[in-house]
Write a protein that holds these residues in place. Sequence first.
Motif, PDB file in Angstrom:
ATOM      1  N   UNK A  18       0.851  -1.201  -0.087  1.00 39.84           N
ATOM      2  CA  UNK A  18       0.265   0.064   0.003  1.00 39.84           C
ATOM      3  C   UNK A  18       1.043   0.954  -0.547  1.00 39.84           C
ATOM      4  N   UNK A  19       0.040   2.514  -0.437  1.00 40.92           N
ATOM      5  CA  UNK A  19       0.620   3.504  -0.492  1.00 40.92           C
ATOM      6  C   UNK A  19      -0.363   4.364  -0.022  1.00 40.92           C
ATOM      7  N   UNK A  20       0.644   5.971   1.282  1.00 39.70           N
ATOM      8  CA  UNK A  20      -0.368   6.558   2.104  1.00 39.70           C
ATOM      9  C   UNK A  20       0.259   7.687   1.454  1.00 39.70           C
ATOM     10  N   UNK A  21      -0.371   9.272   0.119  1.00 38.61           N
ATOM     11  CA  UNK A  21       0.116   9.870   0.009  1.00 38.61           C
ATOM     12  C   UNK A  21       0.206  11.755   0.417  1.00 38.61           C
ATOM     13  N   UNK A  69      -5.578  13.527   2.849  1.00 41.61           N
ATOM     14  CA  UNK A  69      -4.455  12.448   2.961  1.00 41.61           C
ATOM     15  C   UNK A  69      -5.236  11.676   1.776  1.00 41.61           C
ATOM     16  N   UNK A  70      -4.047  10.411   1.083  1.00 40.19           N
ATOM     17  CA  UNK A  70      -5.297   8.918   0.589  1.00 40.19           C
ATOM     18  C   UNK A  70      -4.210   7.920   0.858  1.00 40.19           C
ATOM     19  N   UNK A  98      -9.222   2.476  -2.154  1.00 40.93           N
ATOM     20  CA  UNK A  98      -8.335   2.889  -1.515  1.00 40.93           C
ATOM     21  C   UNK A  98      -9.432   4.086  -0.667  1.00 40.93           C
ATOM     22  N   UNK A  99      -8.733   4.461  -0.181  1.00 35.16           N
ATOM     23  CA  UNK A  99      -9.134   5.354   1.173  1.00 35.16           C
ATOM     24  C   UNK A  99      -8.996   6.618   1.189  1.00 35.16           C
ATOM     25  N   UNK A 100     -10.094   7.641   1.176  1.00 34.49           N
ATOM     26  CA  UNK A 100     -11.206   7.463   0.431  1.00 34.49           C
ATOM     27  C   UNK A 100     -11.886   6.647  -0.510  1.00 34.49           C
ATOM     28  N   UNK A 101     -13.045   6.238  -0.406  1.00 40.87           N
ATOM     29  CA  UNK A 101     -13.675   4.780  -1.138  1.00 40.87           C
ATOM     30  C   UNK A 101     -13.492   5.763  -3.154  1.00 40.87           C
TER      31      UNK A 101
END
Length: 204
Positions: A172-175, A182-183, A192-195
């Motif tokens: 996973x990657x958090x950006x 942030x997503x 993805x988060x948010x959807x």
Amino acid sequence: FIDKATGEQIVLFDVNSVVSLTLKYAKIIKNENEWTIGDLGYMANKGKVQFILKTLNGITKVKKIETTEEKEKEFFIHQDHSFTIKTFNDEITFRLGDISNITGMFYIQKFQYGKKELFLCRDINVYDGLYKNEFEANFQKYIYLKDIITSSPMNLISPRLIFGLTSDKIASIKIDNKVNRWFTVDFEKKSTTPEKYDGLNYLA
């Protein structure tokens, strides 16, 4: 292919022995098996470095030119670009000068062991592009050589920003894009988060 019988190489070195290349605007340093841009500390594009070394190894002497200090500047009226190759045992500086509008050959000055020599040279590397005649091919190769020597550090950076990672190892990657929220992209769950918005689909 390089025809070794067509002339003596002016930039004669073992590729594996090169420890640094100092171009007009950038310095490339070899650290173990990796190349870095000295001014920035980023990894260098390995393909571009290999292309530089290959191109330089294909430059051969046509003849030595005897000149004086006063007349020397006549060979560097339109182009004057210096670069240095450092190996384990040696350091040689070259100065790329003008190109002949008739033959496509060009001038290179060589500085080594406190001695300065001027040569008429040609590039015997194969040119892969389209050309009408030999002069046009020689001219295009000269332009490539000049562009290499005058490359900016940013143009030599590797496109890989994160080393040691391949796509199959990333879970996973958090950006943080500094503008919106942030997503997170989860490659294992393909979410993805948010959807995502309704009506949109993820690329496989």
